[in-house]
Design a protein around this motif. Structure first.
Motif, PDB file in Angstrom:
ATOM      1  N   VAL A   1       0.844  -1.200   0.000  1.00  0.00           N
ATOM      2  CA  VAL A   1       0.000   0.000   0.000  1.00  0.00           C
ATOM      3  C   VAL A   1       0.876   1.247   0.000  1.00  0.00           C
ATOM      4  O   VAL A   1       0.652   2.195  -0.778  1.00  0.00           O
ATOM      5  CB  VAL A   1      -0.939   0.003   1.213  1.00  0.00           C
ATOM      6  CG1 VAL A   1      -1.800   1.265   1.221  1.00  0.00           C
ATOM      7  CG2 VAL A   1      -1.821  -1.245   1.231  1.00  0.00           C
ATOM      8  N   LEU A   2       1.899   1.257   0.840  1.00  0.00           N
ATOM      9  CA  LEU A   2       2.802   2.403   0.940  1.00  0.00           C
ATOM     10  C   LEU A   2       3.561   2.627  -0.359  1.00  0.00           C
ATOM     11  O   LEU A   2       3.719   3.778  -0.807  1.00  0.00           O
ATOM     12  CB  LEU A   2       3.777   2.189   2.098  1.00  0.00           C
ATOM     13  CG  LEU A   2       4.830   3.281   2.306  1.00  0.00           C
ATOM     14  CD1 LEU A   2       4.162   4.609   2.612  1.00  0.00           C
ATOM     15  CD2 LEU A   2       5.795   2.896   3.426  1.00  0.00           C
ATOM     16  N   ALA A   3       4.034   1.556  -0.988  1.00  0.00           N
ATOM     17  CA  ALA A   3       4.777   1.694  -2.242  1.00  0.00           C
ATOM     18  C   ALA A   3       3.921   2.365  -3.312  1.00  0.00           C
ATOM     19  O   ALA A   3       4.388   3.244  -4.040  1.00  0.00           O
ATOM     20  CB  ALA A   3       5.258   0.325  -2.718  1.00  0.00           C
ATOM     21  N   GLY A   4       2.659   1.953  -3.410  1.00  0.00           N
ATOM     22  CA  GLY A   4       1.778   2.563  -4.398  1.00  0.00           C
ATOM     23  C   GLY A   4       1.473   4.014  -4.104  1.00  0.00           C
ATOM     24  O   GLY A   4       1.495   4.874  -4.999  1.00  0.00           O
ATOM     25  N   VAL A   5       1.191   4.319  -2.848  1.00  0.00           N
ATOM     26  CA  VAL A   5       0.878   5.700  -2.452  1.00  0.00           C
ATOM     27  C   VAL A   5       2.078   6.607  -2.672  1.00  0.00           C
ATOM     28  O   VAL A   5       1.952   7.731  -3.195  1.00  0.00           O
ATOM     29  CB  VAL A   5       0.419   5.742  -0.980  1.00  0.00           C
ATOM     30  CG1 VAL A   5       0.312   7.188  -0.495  1.00  0.00           C
ATOM     31  CG2 VAL A   5      -0.920   5.029  -0.816  1.00  0.00           C
ATOM     32  N   LEU A   6       3.268   6.141  -2.302  1.00  0.00           N
ATOM     33  CA  LEU A   6       4.484   6.931  -2.515  1.00  0.00           C
ATOM     34  C   LEU A   6       4.713   7.196  -3.998  1.00  0.00           C
ATOM     35  O   LEU A   6       5.071   8.308  -4.396  1.00  0.00           O
ATOM     36  CB  LEU A   6       5.694   6.208  -1.929  1.00  0.00           C
ATOM     37  CG  LEU A   6       6.023   6.446  -0.463  1.00  0.00           C
ATOM     38  CD1 LEU A   6       7.222   5.610  -0.046  1.00  0.00           C
ATOM     39  CD2 LEU A   6       6.292   7.922  -0.203  1.00  0.00           C
ATOM     40  N   GLY A   7       4.517   6.153  -4.805  1.00  0.00           N
ATOM     41  CA  GLY A   7       4.719   6.321  -6.240  1.00  0.00           C
ATOM     42  C   GLY A   7       3.828   7.399  -6.822  1.00  0.00           C
ATOM     43  O   GLY A   7       4.281   8.238  -7.615  1.00  0.00           O
ATOM     44  N   ILE A   8       2.563   7.404  -6.438  1.00  0.00           N
ATOM     45  CA  ILE A   8       1.637   8.417  -6.942  1.00  0.00           C
ATOM     46  C   ILE A   8       1.996   9.799  -6.402  1.00  0.00           C
ATOM     47  O   ILE A   8       2.028  10.786  -7.148  1.00  0.00           O
ATOM     48  CB  ILE A   8       0.193   8.046  -6.570  1.00  0.00           C
ATOM     49  CG1 ILE A   8      -0.242   6.786  -7.311  1.00  0.00           C
ATOM     50  CG2 ILE A   8      -0.765   9.204  -6.888  1.00  0.00           C
ATOM     51  CD1 ILE A   8      -1.596   6.261  -6.906  1.00  0.00           C
ATOM     52  N   ALA A   9       2.271   9.878  -5.106  1.00  0.00           N
ATOM     53  CA  ALA A   9       2.561  11.171  -4.483  1.00  0.00           C
ATOM     54  C   ALA A   9       3.810  11.818  -5.073  1.00  0.00           C
ATOM     55  O   ALA A   9       3.861  13.038  -5.261  1.00  0.00           O
ATOM     56  CB  ALA A   9       2.716  10.988  -2.973  1.00  0.00           C
ATOM     57  N   LEU A  10       4.813  11.017  -5.387  1.00  0.00           N
ATOM     58  CA  LEU A  10       6.092  11.555  -5.856  1.00  0.00           C
ATOM     59  C   LEU A  10       6.139  11.776  -7.369  1.00  0.00           C
ATOM     60  O   LEU A  10       7.010  12.503  -7.849  1.00  0.00           O
ATOM     61  CB  LEU A  10       7.237  10.618  -5.450  1.00  0.00           C
ATOM     62  CG  LEU A  10       7.496  10.478  -3.949  1.00  0.00           C
ATOM     63  CD1 LEU A  10       8.545   9.407  -3.693  1.00  0.00           C
ATOM     64  CD2 LEU A  10       7.940  11.815  -3.355  1.00  0.00           C
ATOM     65  N   HIS A  11       5.200  11.169  -8.120  1.00  0.00           N
ATOM     66  CA  HIS A  11       5.340  11.189  -9.574  1.00  0.00           C
ATOM     67  C   HIS A  11       4.093  11.612 -10.337  1.00  0.00           C
ATOM     68  O   HIS A  11       4.081  11.544 -11.562  1.00  0.00           O
ATOM     69  CB  HIS A  11       5.775   9.794 -10.069  1.00  0.00           C
ATOM     70  CG  HIS A  11       7.080   9.329  -9.519  1.00  0.00           C
ATOM     71  ND1 HIS A  11       7.166   8.510  -8.412  1.00  0.00           N
ATOM     72  CD2 HIS A  11       8.354   9.576  -9.905  1.00  0.00           C
ATOM     73  CE1 HIS A  11       8.439   8.266  -8.148  1.00  0.00           C
ATOM     74  NE2 HIS A  11       9.173   8.899  -9.028  1.00  0.00           N
ATOM     75  N   HIS A  12       3.043  12.071  -9.640  1.00  0.00           N
ATOM     76  CA  HIS A  12       1.817  12.379 -10.364  1.00  0.00           C
ATOM     77  C   HIS A  12       1.974  13.563 -11.314  1.00  0.00           C
ATOM     78  O   HIS A  12       1.180  13.728 -12.247  1.00  0.00           O
ATOM     79  CB  HIS A  12       0.654  12.634  -9.386  1.00  0.00           C
ATOM     80  CG  HIS A  12       0.796  13.872  -8.570  1.00  0.00           C
ATOM     81  ND1 HIS A  12       1.624  13.952  -7.470  1.00  0.00           N
ATOM     82  CD2 HIS A  12       0.219  15.102  -8.692  1.00  0.00           C
ATOM     83  CE1 HIS A  12       1.541  15.161  -6.946  1.00  0.00           C
ATOM     84  NE2 HIS A  12       0.703  15.878  -7.666  1.00  0.00           N
ATOM     85  N   ARG A  13       2.998  14.389 -11.114  1.00  0.00           N
ATOM     86  CA  ARG A  13       3.253  15.510 -12.020  1.00  0.00           C
ATOM     87  C   ARG A  13       4.358  15.197 -13.024  1.00  0.00           C
ATOM     88  O   ARG A  13       4.719  16.060 -13.836  1.00  0.00           O
ATOM     89  CB  ARG A  13       3.637  16.765 -11.239  1.00  0.00           C
ATOM     90  CG  ARG A  13       2.523  17.301 -10.340  1.00  0.00           C
ATOM     91  CD  ARG A  13       2.953  18.578  -9.644  1.00  0.00           C
ATOM     92  NE  ARG A  13       1.910  19.102  -8.783  1.00  0.00           N
ATOM     93  CZ  ARG A  13       0.930  19.911  -9.189  1.00  0.00           C
ATOM     94  NH1 ARG A  13       0.875  20.281 -10.455  1.00  0.00           N
ATOM     95  NH2 ARG A  13       0.017  20.340  -8.341  1.00  0.00           N
ATOM     96  N   VAL A  14       4.890  13.990 -12.964  1.00  0.00           N
ATOM     97  CA  VAL A  14       6.054  13.643 -13.781  1.00  0.00           C
ATOM     98  C   VAL A  14       5.737  12.552 -14.795  1.00  0.00           C
ATOM     99  O   VAL A  14       6.132  12.650 -15.961  1.00  0.00           O
ATOM    100  CB  VAL A  14       7.229  13.192 -12.885  1.00  0.00           C
ATOM    101  CG1 VAL A  14       8.450  12.824 -13.729  1.00  0.00           C
ATOM    102  CG2 VAL A  14       7.569  14.271 -11.869  1.00  0.00           C
ATOM    103  N   LEU A  15       5.024  11.518 -14.370  1.00  0.00           N
ATOM    104  CA  LEU A  15       4.815  10.337 -15.205  1.00  0.00           C
ATOM    105  C   LEU A  15       3.402  10.302 -15.782  1.00  0.00           C
ATOM    106  O   LEU A  15       2.486  10.950 -15.286  1.00  0.00           O
ATOM    107  CB  LEU A  15       5.074   9.066 -14.389  1.00  0.00           C
ATOM    108  CG  LEU A  15       6.479   8.931 -13.807  1.00  0.00           C
ATOM    109  CD1 LEU A  15       6.588   7.663 -12.974  1.00  0.00           C
ATOM    110  CD2 LEU A  15       7.534   8.937 -14.920  1.00  0.00           C
ATOM    111  N   GLU A  16       3.245   9.477 -16.811  1.00  0.00           N
ATOM    112  CA  GLU A  16       1.959   9.338 -17.498  1.00  0.00           C
ATOM    113  C   GLU A  16       0.946   8.586 -16.635  1.00  0.00           C
ATOM    114  O   GLU A  16       1.291   7.957 -15.633  1.00  0.00           O
ATOM    115  CB  GLU A  16       2.167   8.570 -18.809  1.00  0.00           C
ATOM    116  CG  GLU A  16       3.081   9.275 -19.788  1.00  0.00           C
ATOM    117  CD  GLU A  16       3.619   8.302 -20.809  1.00  0.00           C
ATOM    118  OE1 GLU A  16       3.130   8.336 -21.962  1.00  0.00           O
ATOM    119  OE2 GLU A  16       4.501   7.502 -20.467  1.00  0.00           O
ATOM    120  N   ARG A  17      -0.293   8.633 -17.097  1.00  0.00           N
ATOM    121  CA  ARG A  17      -1.377   7.977 -16.352  1.00  0.00           C
ATOM    122  C   ARG A  17      -1.177   6.479 -16.239  1.00  0.00           C
ATOM    123  O   ARG A  17      -1.627   5.860 -15.278  1.00  0.00           O
ATOM    124  CB  ARG A  17      -2.718   8.290 -17.016  1.00  0.00           C
ATOM    125  CG  ARG A  17      -3.213   9.711 -16.780  1.00  0.00           C
ATOM    126  CD  ARG A  17      -4.609   9.889 -17.320  1.00  0.00           C
ATOM    127  NE  ARG A  17      -4.643   9.820 -18.779  1.00  0.00           N
ATOM    128  CZ  ARG A  17      -4.505  10.877 -19.577  1.00  0.00           C
ATOM    129  NH1 ARG A  17      -4.308  12.081 -19.061  1.00  0.00           N
ATOM    130  NH2 ARG A  17      -4.572  10.736 -20.894  1.00  0.00           N
TER     131      ARG A  17
END
Length: 259
Positions: free
Chosen positions: A37-53
């Motif tokens: 759960v943490l890995a997914g949340v961190l990924g979104i929080a850190l990359h939602h302005r950088v990576l594609e959908r």
């Protein structure tokens, strides 16, 4: 007998059921699933302005897998087992799509996602509507074939990469992932030793399946960073990999955010 009653799942892991809490069947396996759960949340929080959908979907599916894993290990009921296993299949399909459709423009049109959808429907049927050892092996074969294909594709990315940071993150990620698989297999093959022989000599069960959750979360996150770095490079985004707080890998683009 605990709160959730007899186990109806097709697999019962090596942790002793209801040993610590009346309301949680496998405590260590449940708590360790929070790593996903943490890995997914961190990924979104850190990359939602950088990576594609597509990457946001992958990170979200990691968290869904973690939540399903908590429900599964806390109850050992078949319906919650499906909340763990089916999202794993869908996550693997998302990863295959990301790795195959890796050019600036789509190469295979609508046919490729439709083929993946067909695979998802077939795998869902084999996993959700069968029981016993057949169900266990049907899921493992369906998932593992996607998993090892994706790992092979990431290895090819690593082979052609000249970026020192990306190569280092790959080595850390694949090392954690490989160790996780070894522990997963050991938990299955050596359960009598882990859960009976060792405690009889005063050594507690090392809870290899719980460590699998933690290590596979770290390994998957790191490998996804390698894939994201390669994707941004393909799109001409001049990516760079660095560590947040000196621990968590993240990827950044020198030319601005990606849609």
């Amino acid at each position: 007998m605990g709160f959730w009653g007899p186990a109806t799942s097709t697999v019962d892991w090596c942790e002793t059921n209801y040993e610590h809490l009346h309301y949680v069947c496998e405590l260590f396996n449940s708590v360790s699933s929070l790593a996903m759960v943490l890995a997914g949340v961190l990924g979104i929080a850190l990359h939602h302005r950088v990576l594609e959908r597509r990457f946001m979907l992958a990170f979200a599916m990691v968290s869904v897998v973690g939540l399903g894993s908590i429900a599964f290990h806390a109850t050992l009921l078949f319906q919650y087992q499906m909340l763990d296993e089916l999202p794993m299949l869908y996550l693997a399909l998302v990863m295959v799509y990301i790795l195959v459709e890796n050019r600036p423009e789509r190469r295979f049109g609508l046919g490729f996602p439709l083929a993946l959808l067909g695979y998802a429907v077939l795998s869902t049927y084999l996993s959700a509507f069968t029981r016993g050892r057949f169900q266990f092996f049907a899921f493992q074969v369906s998932f593992a074939s996607l998993e090892f294909y994706a790992l092979a594709r990431v290895y090819l990315i690593h082979r052609r990469s000249q970026d020192v940071a990306a190569r280092r993150v790959f080595q850390l990620g694949i090392g954690a992932y490989a160790l996780a698989i070894v522990l997963w297999l050991s938990d299955i093959q050596f359960c009598p030793t882990l859960n009976e022989t060792l405690p009889a000599h005063g050594v507690p069960n090392p809870q290899f399946h719980a460590w699998w959750h933690v290590l596979v979360s770290c390994g998957f996150y790191a490998l996804l960073m390698v894939i994201a770095h390669d994707r941004l490079k393909t799109l001409g985004q001049a990516p760079r990999l660095r560590l947040a707080a000196g621990v968590v890998p993240l990827v950044r683009s020198s030319t601005g955010p990606t849609v």
